[in-house]
Enzyme design. Structure first.
Site, PDB file in Angstrom:
ATOM      1  N   THR A   1     -31.697  23.047 -60.698  1.00  0.00           N
ATOM      2  CA  THR A   1     -32.272  23.121 -59.352  1.00  0.00           C
ATOM      3  C   THR A   1     -31.171  23.152 -58.295  1.00  0.00           C
ATOM      4  OG1 THR A   1     -34.146  21.847 -60.207  1.00  0.00           O
ATOM      5  CG2 THR A   1     -34.050  22.179 -57.836  1.00  0.00           C
TER       6      THR A   1
ATOM      7  N   ASP B   1     -29.273  17.456 -54.171  1.00  0.00           N
ATOM      8  CA  ASP B   1     -29.148  17.379 -55.621  1.00  0.00           C
ATOM      9  C   ASP B   1     -30.526  17.374 -56.258  1.00  0.00           C
ATOM     10  OD1 ASP B   1     -27.917  17.214 -58.076  1.00  0.00           O
ATOM     11  OD2 ASP B   1     -26.811  15.373 -57.630  1.00  0.00           O
ATOM     12  N   GLY B   2     -30.573  17.696 -57.535  1.00  0.00           N
ATOM     13  CA  GLY B   2     -31.819  17.667 -58.282  1.00  0.00           C
ATOM     14  C   GLY B   2     -32.085  16.295 -58.870  1.00  0.00           C
ATOM     15  N   THR B   3     -33.108  16.214 -59.717  1.00  0.00           N
ATOM     16  CA  THR B   3     -33.469  14.944 -60.341  1.00  0.00           C
ATOM     17  C   THR B   3     -34.225  15.200 -61.627  1.00  0.00           C
ATOM     18  OG1 THR B   3     -34.498  12.777 -59.930  1.00  0.00           O
ATOM     19  CG2 THR B   3     -35.688  14.720 -59.140  1.00  0.00           C
TER      20      THR B   3
ATOM     21  N   LYS C   1     -31.538  10.333 -62.743  1.00  0.00           N
ATOM     22  CA  LYS C   1     -30.715  11.535 -62.713  1.00  0.00           C
ATOM     23  C   LYS C   1     -29.682  11.451 -63.827  1.00  0.00           C
ATOM     24  CE  LYS C   1     -28.970  12.641 -58.764  1.00  0.00           C
ATOM     25  NZ  LYS C   1     -29.075  14.075 -59.179  1.00  0.00           N
TER      26      LYS C   1
ATOM     27  N   ALA D   1     -29.190  14.157 -66.365  1.00  0.00           N
ATOM     28  CA  ALA D   1     -29.374  14.981 -67.564  1.00  0.00           C
ATOM     29  C   ALA D   1     -28.195  15.922 -67.771  1.00  0.00           C
ATOM     30  CB  ALA D   1     -30.672  15.773 -67.477  1.00  0.00           C
TER      31      ALA D   1
ATOM     32  N   GLU E   1     -22.233  12.283 -58.855  1.00  0.00           N
ATOM     33  CA  GLU E   1     -23.428  12.417 -58.022  1.00  0.00           C
ATOM     34  C   GLU E   1     -23.676  11.158 -57.204  1.00  0.00           C
ATOM     35  OE1 GLU E   1     -25.995  15.552 -60.784  1.00  0.00           O
ATOM     36  OE2 GLU E   1     -26.335  13.405 -60.967  1.00  0.00           O
TER      37      GLU E   1
END
Length: 226
Positions: free
Chosen positions: A31, A83-85, A96, A98, A105
């Protein structure tokens, strides 16, 4: 709408909040990669920004798109992190890591005046805890930390396995943990921080200011109360 289209929708909405002159923290993962793509488009259209990245992979992508990158070692604060999650709930508690970048991060998130998490609808949950919780560990302390994590109730697996263990950008190891229940994330956060040899973990409980989530093309936003 596909999952990738929803990821792109959330990413685009967040990147559209970046203003001229900002110093931006760029996240890691699929993402976040859409966000970097969108930022590259805005830079080519004339937006003037500088950025730092939470992984070598994200930094390489951003440079290739013409985004001016700084070394975070020379940066004390950023204006905005995106950032994604892996999971996020209505409390803005998230898991977070993965992609294995949770140490950088978390540092970049702490540096930011605001942090926005972006996600497709599948990442929004009633309460975090189903996703594996990654723990970055000093290789010297791997077995010791694994034992302490087991004492906390986790089922622990070395990411990549003994034959080909995954290494972070810092050349550390990741222990992926599954808990039968995650009833008190704040208490677990404190317990993990107290284990010598733990360098970072994937619980993000205080860092996130807003979440932008796209589900079937519909973008929604959750903001932390002021």
């Amino acid at each position: 709408m596909t999952t990738d289209e929803d990821k792109r929708g959330a990413a685009n909405a967040a990147v559209d909040e970046i203003a001229d002159g900002m110093l931006v923290g760029l996240g890691t993962g699929s993402t976040a990669a859409f966000a970097i793509d969108r930022l590259g488009e805005r830079v080519r259209a004339g937006l003037r920004v500088r950025a730092v990245a939470t992984s070598l992979r994200s930094a390489e992508q951003a440079r290739a798109l013409g985004i001016e990158m700084l070394n975070f070692a020379d940066v004390a604060a950023t204006d905005l992190a995106i950032d994604g999650t892996d999971e996020i709930d209505a409390r803005l508690y998230a898991i977070k890591g993965a992609g294995g970048a949770m140490l950088r991060e978390k540092i970049v998130a702490e540096s930011a005046a605001r942090m926005i998490v972006i996600a497709d609808g599948s990442k929004r949950v009633a309460a975090i805890g189903a996703a594996k919780l990654p723990v970055e560990v000093l290789p010297f302390a791997r077995s010791f930390v694994a034992g302490r994590l087991t004492d906390l109730g986790a089922t622990v697996a070395l990411r990549g396995g003994d034959a080909t263990p995954f290494r972070t950008d810092q050349d550390n190891l990741v222990l992926d943990c599954h808990f039968a229940a995650l009833d008190d994330p704040l208490a677990l956060d404190a317990a993990l921080a107290a284990i010598p040899g733990v360098l970072a973990h994937g619980l993000f409980l205080r860092e996130i200011d807003s979440a932008i989530i796209c589900k079937q093309g519909q973008v929604t936003r959750i903001d932390r109360p002021v």
